[in-house]
Design a protein around this motif. Structure first.
Motif, mmCIF file in Angstrom:
data_model
loop_
_atom_site.group_PDB
_atom_site.id
_atom_site.type_symbol
_atom_site.label_atom_id
_atom_site.label_comp_id
_atom_site.label_asym_id
_atom_site.label_seq_id
_atom_site.Cartn_x
_atom_site.Cartn_y
_atom_site.Cartn_z
ATOM 1 N N THR A 57 -54.374 7.888 -53.454
ATOM 2 C CA THR A 57 -54.427 8.275 -52.048
ATOM 3 C C THR A 57 -53.614 9.548 -51.858
ATOM 4 O O THR A 57 -52.456 9.617 -52.262
ATOM 5 N N SER A 58 -54.231 10.565 -51.279
ATOM 6 C CA SER A 58 -53.553 11.848 -51.056
ATOM 7 C C SER A 58 -53.691 12.260 -49.592
ATOM 8 O O SER A 58 -54.662 11.926 -48.921
ATOM 9 N N TYR A 59 -52.697 12.996 -49.130
ATOM 10 C CA TYR A 59 -52.736 13.557 -47.775
ATOM 11 C C TYR A 59 -52.904 15.064 -47.927
ATOM 12 O O TYR A 59 -51.978 15.770 -48.299
ATOM 13 N N ILE A 60 -54.111 15.543 -47.678
ATOM 14 C CA ILE A 60 -54.455 16.904 -48.066
ATOM 15 C C ILE A 60 -54.487 17.908 -46.924
ATOM 16 O O ILE A 60 -54.720 19.093 -47.158
ATOM 17 N N ALA A 61 -54.273 17.450 -45.693
ATOM 18 C CA ALA A 61 -54.332 18.395 -44.576
ATOM 19 C C ALA A 61 -53.552 17.879 -43.382
ATOM 20 O O ALA A 61 -53.405 16.671 -43.193
ATOM 21 N N TYR A 62 -53.049 18.817 -42.604
ATOM 22 C CA TYR A 62 -52.405 18.486 -41.334
ATOM 23 C C TYR A 62 -53.420 18.709 -40.226
ATOM 24 O O TYR A 62 -53.991 19.795 -40.105
ATOM 25 N N LEU A 63 -53.670 17.676 -39.428
ATOM 26 C CA LEU A 63 -54.713 17.746 -38.412
ATOM 27 C C LEU A 63 -54.191 18.114 -37.027
ATOM 28 O O LEU A 63 -54.955 18.523 -36.167
ATOM 29 N N GLY A 64 -52.882 17.963 -36.817
ATOM 30 C CA GLY A 64 -52.312 18.284 -35.529
ATOM 31 C C GLY A 64 -52.662 17.234 -34.478
ATOM 32 O O GLY A 64 -53.328 16.238 -34.758
ATOM 33 N N LYS A 65 -52.206 17.475 -33.261
ATOM 34 C CA LYS A 65 -52.482 16.540 -32.176
ATOM 35 C C LYS A 65 -53.895 16.760 -31.638
ATOM 36 O O LYS A 65 -54.460 17.825 -31.769
ATOM 37 N N GLY A 66 -54.431 15.739 -31.037
ATOM 38 C CA GLY A 66 -55.774 15.847 -30.479
ATOM 39 C C GLY A 66 -56.766 14.985 -31.236
ATOM 40 O O GLY A 66 -56.549 14.604 -32.387
ATOM 41 N N LYS A 67 -57.878 14.693 -30.620
ATOM 42 C CA LYS A 67 -58.907 13.847 -31.210
ATOM 43 C C LYS A 67 -59.671 14.590 -32.304
ATOM 44 O O LYS A 67 -60.078 15.731 -32.132
ATOM 45 N N VAL A 68 -59.844 13.935 -33.444
ATOM 46 C CA VAL A 68 -60.607 14.517 -34.549
ATOM 47 C C VAL A 68 -61.542 13.463 -35.120
ATOM 48 O O VAL A 68 -61.298 12.262 -34.998
ATOM 49 N N SER A 69 -62.610 13.916 -35.757
ATOM 50 C CA SER A 69 -63.488 13.016 -36.503
ATOM 51 C C SER A 69 -63.524 13.525 -37.931
ATOM 52 O O SER A 69 -63.518 14.740 -38.177
#
Length: 218
Positions: A57-69
């Motif tokens: 399991t890897s965390y490859i990106a920062y998505l920031g606040k707000g709704k994402v799909s």
């Protein structure tokens, strides 16, 4: 001990993934989204995942606040989902997939390759002991006897295989909450009891694949 080191490994791996592979997709304070357009992840063996501190399991990106799909075009290769403002990817088998992130009116894509783990080191020398890179061919870890090194100052030297380079070298003691980065060839004291570990982060200069190997003392 294992739980602490596993948390430490997760933090180190996530931080390096973000710093070395992610680029800002758009600028806007805490809503800024960071994602790489191309990335290669390692698929570790079941033995490595079970007995060491690695995870697929890897965390490859920062998505920031707000709704994402978030969607993976080939979930048999890797699944993806948003988790705590991060893009969590779980490698399943070698292959290729495209991770698509939609945020507002914009879409971002990362062409993701999952590759079998491959030893990136030619050798690791700790004090007078030289560990061949072949020891890491199947698994990304190796155990050493703590009693053999307890209290001793040892120089740590990592030699990369051709096509690989050393990004970061660090070590940690049992129950440490963070590792300490050192320069290749630096001298450290082995202390703190079983659970002392030396971690090398490597990168393939052709594919940009990031790989980790660790020497553990018990």
């Amino acid at each position: 001990m294992k739980k602490t080191w596993k948390k430490l490994m997760t933090v180190i791996m996530a931080a390096i993934m973000l710093l070395m592979t992610a680029t800002p997709a758009f600028a806007a304070n805490d809503t800024e989204l960071y994602i790489s357009d191309k990335l290669t992840l390692s698929l570790y063996s079941k033995e490595t995942v079970k007995n060491a501190y690695f995870s697929n399991t890897s965390y490859i990106a920062y998505l920031g606040k707000g709704k994402v799909s978030v969607k993976s075009s080939n979930p048999k290769v890797a699944t993806a989902k948003a988790k705590s403002q991060m893009l969590e990817v779980v490698a399943k088998k070698p292959g290729k997939t495209t991770i698509t992130v939609k945020k507002g009116s914009k879409s971002y894509r990362c062409k993701l390759t999952v590759a079998k783990y491959a030893s990136p080191v030619s050798s690791i020398k700790i004090g007078k002991t030289t560990i061949s890179g072949k020891k890491f061919n199947k698994n990304a870890y190796i155990y050493q006897k703590y009693s053999k090194y307890a209290g001793k100052k040892v120089a740590i030297n990592v030699k990369a295989k051709k096509g690989w380079k050393l990004l970061e070298l660090s070590y940690g003691q049992r129950n440490w909450k963070k590792a300490k980065n050192i320069k290749n060839g630096s001298t450290v004291r082995v202390k703190g009891g079983a659970g002392f570990g030396v971690l090398a982060c490597m990168q393939n200069t052709a594919t940009q694949q990031i790989e980790f190997v660790i020497v553990l003392y018990k």
